[in-house]
Scaffold this active site. Structure first.
Site, PDB file in Angstrom:
ATOM      1  N   ARG A  73       0.851  -1.192   0.000  1.00  0.00           N
ATOM      2  CA  ARG A  73       0.000   0.000   0.000  1.00  0.00           C
ATOM      3  C   ARG A  73       0.882   1.235   0.000  1.00  0.00           C
ATOM      4  NH1 ARG A  73      -2.117   1.041   4.370  1.00  0.00           N
ATOM      5  NH2 ARG A  73      -1.540  -0.749   5.640  1.00  0.00           N
ATOM      6  N   TYR A 201      -1.594  -3.496  -6.670  1.00  0.00           N
ATOM      7  CA  TYR A 201      -1.434  -4.113  -5.346  1.00  0.00           C
ATOM      8  C   TYR A 201      -2.769  -4.139  -4.592  1.00  0.00           C
ATOM      9  CZ  TYR A 201      -0.326  -5.034  -0.582  1.00  0.00           C
ATOM     10  OH  TYR A 201      -0.340  -5.598   0.672  1.00  0.00           O
ATOM     11  N   GLY A 202      -3.007  -5.244  -3.881  1.00  0.00           N
ATOM     12  CA  GLY A 202      -4.270  -5.479  -3.161  1.00  0.00           C
ATOM     13  C   GLY A 202      -4.904  -4.255  -2.518  1.00  0.00           C
ATOM     14  N   LYS A 210      -9.707  -2.123   1.739  1.00  0.00           N
ATOM     15  CA  LYS A 210      -9.394  -0.971   2.598  1.00  0.00           C
ATOM     16  C   LYS A 210     -10.124   0.285   2.126  1.00  0.00           C
ATOM     17  CE  LYS A 210      -6.269  -3.343   4.831  1.00  0.00           C
ATOM     18  NZ  LYS A 210      -6.524  -3.787   6.205  1.00  0.00           N
ATOM     19  N   HIS A 230     -11.160  -2.027  11.562  1.00  0.00           N
ATOM     20  CA  HIS A 230     -10.044  -2.878  11.145  1.00  0.00           C
ATOM     21  C   HIS A 230      -9.876  -3.969  12.201  1.00  0.00           C
ATOM     22  CE1 HIS A 230      -5.523  -2.870   9.779  1.00  0.00           C
ATOM     23  NE2 HIS A 230      -6.206  -3.832   9.225  1.00  0.00           N
ATOM     24  N   SER A 252      -0.953  -3.720  11.816  1.00  0.00           N
ATOM     25  CA  SER A 252      -0.184  -4.663  10.995  1.00  0.00           C
ATOM     26  C   SER A 252       1.005  -5.198  11.799  1.00  0.00           C
ATOM     27  CB  SER A 252       0.351  -3.964   9.742  1.00  0.00           C
ATOM     28  OG  SER A 252      -0.714  -3.446   9.014  1.00  0.00           O
ATOM     29  N   CYS A 254       1.128  -7.524  14.047  1.00  0.00           N
ATOM     30  CA  CYS A 254       0.868  -7.935  15.431  1.00  0.00           C
ATOM     31  C   CYS A 254       0.129  -9.270  15.484  1.00  0.00           C
ATOM     32  CB  CYS A 254       0.051  -6.872  16.159  1.00  0.00           C
ATOM     33  SG  CYS A 254       0.970  -5.362  16.441  1.00  0.00           S
ATOM     34  N   GLY A 255       0.078  -9.988  14.356  1.00  0.00           N
ATOM     35  CA  GLY A 255      -0.484 -11.338  14.370  1.00  0.00           C
ATOM     36  C   GLY A 255      -2.003 -11.381  14.347  1.00  0.00           C
ATOM     37  N   LYS A 256      -2.613 -10.461  13.616  1.00  0.00           N
ATOM     38  CA  LYS A 256      -4.079 -10.405  13.576  1.00  0.00           C
ATOM     39  C   LYS A 256      -4.675 -11.653  12.918  1.00  0.00           C
ATOM     40  CE  LYS A 256      -7.005  -6.663  12.061  1.00  0.00           C
ATOM     41  NZ  LYS A 256      -6.778  -6.592  10.631  1.00  0.00           N
ATOM     42  N   ASN A 258      -3.221 -14.543  12.516  1.00  0.00           N
ATOM     43  CA  ASN A 258      -2.935 -15.719  13.347  1.00  0.00           C
ATOM     44  C   ASN A 258      -3.920 -15.820  14.505  1.00  0.00           C
ATOM     45  OD1 ASN A 258      -0.780 -16.043  11.650  1.00  0.00           O
ATOM     46  ND2 ASN A 258       0.763 -15.346  13.112  1.00  0.00           N
ATOM     47  N   ASP A 277      -9.810  -9.375   9.081  1.00  0.00           N
ATOM     48  CA  ASP A 277      -9.312  -8.022   8.786  1.00  0.00           C
ATOM     49  C   ASP A 277     -10.324  -6.905   9.044  1.00  0.00           C
ATOM     50  OD1 ASP A 277      -7.129  -6.408   7.927  1.00  0.00           O
ATOM     51  OD2 ASP A 277      -7.988  -6.228   5.932  1.00  0.00           O
ATOM     52  N   ARG A 374       2.117 -12.129  -0.630  1.00  0.00           N
ATOM     53  CA  ARG A 374       0.743 -12.332  -0.137  1.00  0.00           C
ATOM     54  C   ARG A 374       0.114 -13.587  -0.704  1.00  0.00           C
ATOM     55  NH1 ARG A 374      -1.899  -8.354   3.371  1.00  0.00           N
ATOM     56  NH2 ARG A 374      -0.257  -6.835   3.706  1.00  0.00           N
ATOM     57  N   ARG A 405       2.086  -3.720  19.859  1.00  0.00           N
ATOM     58  CA  ARG A 405       3.336  -4.455  20.109  1.00  0.00           C
ATOM     59  C   ARG A 405       4.184  -3.572  21.018  1.00  0.00           C
ATOM     60  NH1 ARG A 405       6.912  -8.146  17.275  1.00  0.00           N
ATOM     61  NH2 ARG A 405       5.268  -8.841  15.882  1.00  0.00           N
ATOM     62  N   GLY A 499      -1.143 -19.995  19.981  1.00  0.00           N
ATOM     63  CA  GLY A 499      -2.256 -20.759  20.549  1.00  0.00           C
ATOM     64  C   GLY A 499      -2.434 -20.544  22.050  1.00  0.00           C
ATOM     65  N   ASP A 500      -1.357 -20.131  22.730  1.00  0.00           N
ATOM     66  CA  ASP A 500      -1.475 -19.906  24.172  1.00  0.00           C
ATOM     67  C   ASP A 500      -2.218 -18.605  24.496  1.00  0.00           C
ATOM     68  OD1 ASP A 500      -0.286 -22.211  25.414  1.00  0.00           O
ATOM     69  OD2 ASP A 500       1.566 -21.589  24.408  1.00  0.00           O
ATOM     70  N   ASN A 501      -2.434 -17.773  23.499  1.00  0.00           N
ATOM     71  CA  ASN A 501      -3.229 -16.563  23.749  1.00  0.00           C
ATOM     72  C   ASN A 501      -4.658 -16.913  24.181  1.00  0.00           C
ATOM     73  OD1 ASN A 501      -1.086 -14.897  23.191  1.00  0.00           O
ATOM     74  ND2 ASN A 501      -1.609 -14.641  21.031  1.00  0.00           N
TER      75      ASN A 501
HETATM   76  C1  OXD Z   1      -3.058  -4.201   6.224  1.00  0.00           C
HETATM   77  C2  OXD Z   1      -3.599  -5.312   5.426  1.00  0.00           C
HETATM   78  O1  OXD Z   1      -2.097  -3.561   5.798  1.00  0.00           O
HETATM   79  O2  OXD Z   1      -4.548  -5.963   5.896  1.00  0.00           O
HETATM   80  O3  OXD Z   1      -3.621  -3.934   7.288  1.00  0.00           O
HETATM   81  O4  OXD Z   1      -3.113  -5.560   4.315  1.00  0.00           O
HETATM   82 MN    MN Z   2      -5.470  -5.058   7.560  1.00  0.00          MN
END
Ligand code: OXD
Ligand code: MN
Length: 590
Positions: A73, A201-202, A210, A230, A252, A254-256, A258, A277, A374, A405, A499-501
């Site tokens: 982006r 790009y996406g 977005k 978001h 971004s 921070c393991g969203k 996951n 997302d 990606r 983070r 997984g421990d979260n």
């Molecule tokens: C971001 C995405 O940048 O989801 O947040 O691609």
């Molecule tokens: Mn995002």
């Protein structure tokens, strides 16, 4: 007599001058045809848009290599075009709509010469949902057309739904000649219109994501009393089979994703994914907040995705229920024709081409895959997809999680005192930047609700909107802040994460269900040590204590950092948020 939609398409074609116009129906057969076109006819330079990958190990998978300047982006080329700059706020680049349109008209003049204009009718949200929105995007590249089939509910029935109405969200996209100097992503919130040129790009080109579902939708939400966020949406099933739904905002890296697909490490607990997302949240007739995921797919970062970090995503990527799955800017193992990225399980293949198509030299120190490589995969390929995903009403949200983070200071989990304090926690959230990564002085980059790059209007007003929504909810979700990233004296992460979260999520749902008490501190409510289940985990109580520690002496720098950050929004920042910061400052100084 042509419809408003047909007239709009004709006008755009007059400007962009494609050779052909093709109306997509969103079918699998059509997607197969578009992939064929992308493999045989359309190219970026000499590179075909798509190449087929190893179908045995990665069924229905295709590879796309982007233009080398077009890999992420581009926030500095992204504008929100309200009639006045203040409405856009310091969180957005601004251009007057007339100036933006004049600029884009010039750049778009004849930009689709020799190309096909694909007309993509799609819904964000389930077509039967009262919260869904009908949209049409025009594009001149098969990669975007196929990606939109994966990421949205694309169907010709949307054309019937729109009928002769003007009430649909419009997107005009062209890759132009990929020249970064002629690349712009312009948003016109008052017209429900996004105009993007110069990038495939996406985040710049899949305009339902977005651009519409966050920037334009956040403005719609302000006017129509709902929230476009978001956030991931997930259901947490406890051993008795009760499911609690939560939404979580993490910036971004921070393991969203996951988190959304977590393999829960506590016996009897199971996660059900609804979205990774974006969440659209409305006030339901019962006074609760109801969330839908407007998207239909994952557009995730490949690098770092593995059986260890996200086994469910690896399974999703290898599932072939919904056609196709795309990989963009990964490396390729030339012996097996499989995609590869740093962090993938197994040995590093011997023979590879890197994301730019050059033979990869393992001794060069260069990454083989682009760090922002990606995958694009349908949500229907995910085995842990919640059965509520297609429920037009969405799911009732019992807890909202915000996080970042932070190496120090911010505890593993904090519950807000109330909604207003929760909005304050969200307004002050951020992540540490390291000097190495950014070339800047290390510090905290604040990213409220992870929405800083995505809020389509002044963020001060956005906080006010959140406060207003809270007042209208008779049964609001509780708001929590989390931080998986606290480190010890040696800089090592204390908490195992992944997984421990679930252990933290369990405490959160125990709080929602009034099963456990919490300790009051000036920064919020903290778990009592015994209430976080550590069974089967090699984390002694003393380390947990460290993760939950609140040392008030350390907080004054944080408070002044938050004050400085909020002050940029001037008169738009609600007094309630400023007061929360002052209240905390007072308690700390006492
Ligand atoms: C971001 C995405 O940048 O989801 O947040 O691609
Ligand atoms: Mn995002």
């Amino acid at each position: 007599m042509s419809t408003a939609l047909e007239k709009w398409v004709e006008e755009q074609a007059k400007l962009t001058e494609p050779d052909k116009i093709y109306w997509c129906d969103g079918s699998e057969e059509e997607a197969r045809g578009l992939i064929e076109i992308g493999m045989k006819e359309e190219k970026i330079g000499d590179t075909p848009i798509f190449t087929q990958l190893n179908q045995k190990n990665w069924p229905n998978a295709y590879f796309h290599r982007s233009h080398p300047t077009d890999v992420a982006r581009t926030e500095h080329l992204t504008f929100v075009c309200h009639p006045d700059k203040e409405t856009a706020g310091p969180n957005n680049n601004w251009m007057h709509p007339d100036e933006a349109k004049a600029k884009m008209t010039k750049l778009s003049d004849g930009c689709m010469h020799g190309k096909t204009m694909y007309v993509l009718p799609y819904m964000m949200g389930h077509p039967n949902s009262p919260y869904a929105k009908a949209c049409v995007q025009l594009t001149d590249v098969s990669y975007v057309a196929v990606s939109m089939r994966i990421m949205t509910r694309m169907s010709k029935t949307v054309i019937e739904k729109i009928g002769n109405s003007e009430n649909f969200v419009k997107g005009l996209h062209s890759v132009g000649d990929f020249d970064p100097d002629k690349r712009f992503i312009m948003h016109f919130p008052d017209e429900n219109f996004v105009w993007s040129i110069g990038s495939g790009y996406g985040g710049n080109a899949l305009l339902g994501k977005k651009c519409f579902s966050l920037r334009i939708a956040s403005w719609q939400g302000l006017k129509e009393d709902w929230l476009a966020e978001h956030m991931v949406i997930m259901g947490i099933e406890d051993p008795k089979g009760n499911i609690t739904y939560i939404a979580a905002a993490l910036p971004s890296a921070c393991g969203k994703t996951n988190l959304a697909m977590m393999q829960a490490a506590l016996p009897g607990y199971k996660i059900w994914t609804i979205g990774d997302d974006i969440a659209w949240m409305n006030i339901g007739p019962d006074g609760r907040l109801w969330a839908i995921n407007p998207e239909q797919g994952f557009f995730g970062v490949a690098s770092g995705t593995s059986l260890k970090t996200n086994p469910n995503m690896i399974r999703t990527l290898k599932n072939n229920r919904f056609y196709p799955t795309l990989f963009t800017n990964t490396a390729i193992n030339t012996d097996t024709n499989e995609p590869w990225w740093e962090g993938l399980d197994g040995e590093v293949p011997k023979n590879m081409i890197d994301w730019q198509g050059k033979k990869w030299d393992s001794s060069s120190g260069n990454k083989a895959a682009h760090p922002n490589a990606r995958f694009t995969a349908s949500i229907y390929n995910c085995d842990m997809l919640s059965k509520e995903y297609d429920n037009p009403k969405g799911v009732p949200i019992s807890a909202i999680i915000v996080g970042g983070r932070r190496n120090q200071l911010i505890p593993l989990v904090v519950e807000s005192f109330d909604w207003q304090h929760g909005v304050y926690l969200a307004a002050s959230m951020g992540s540490e930047t390291t000097a190495a990564a950014t070339g800047l002085k290390a510090g905290v980059r604040r990213d409220p609700m992870a929405m800083l790059p995505f809020c389509g209007y002044n963020m001060g007003k956005y906080f006010q909107h959140w406060l207003n929504i809270g007042k209208k909810l008779s049964n609001p979700p509780k708001i929590f802040s989390v931080n998986w990233f606290r480190t010890d004296e040696e800089g090592k992460f204390i908490w195992p994460g992944f997984g421990d979260n679930i252990r933290v999520l369990k405490w959160i749902i125990d709080r929602v269900n009034n099963k456990v008490q919490a300790k009051e501190t000036p920064i919020g409510l903290i778990p009592y040590l015994g209430d976080i289940c550590l069974e089967g985990l090699d984390v002694p109580k003393e380390r947990l204590q460290k993760l939950l520690e609140v040392k008030l002496d350390d907080w004054s720098e944080e408070i002044s950092g938050v004050e400085k950050f909020l002050s940029q929004f001037g008169r738009y920042i609600p007094n309630e948020i400023i007061d929360e910061n002052k209240k905390l400052a007072k308690e700390i100084n006492e």
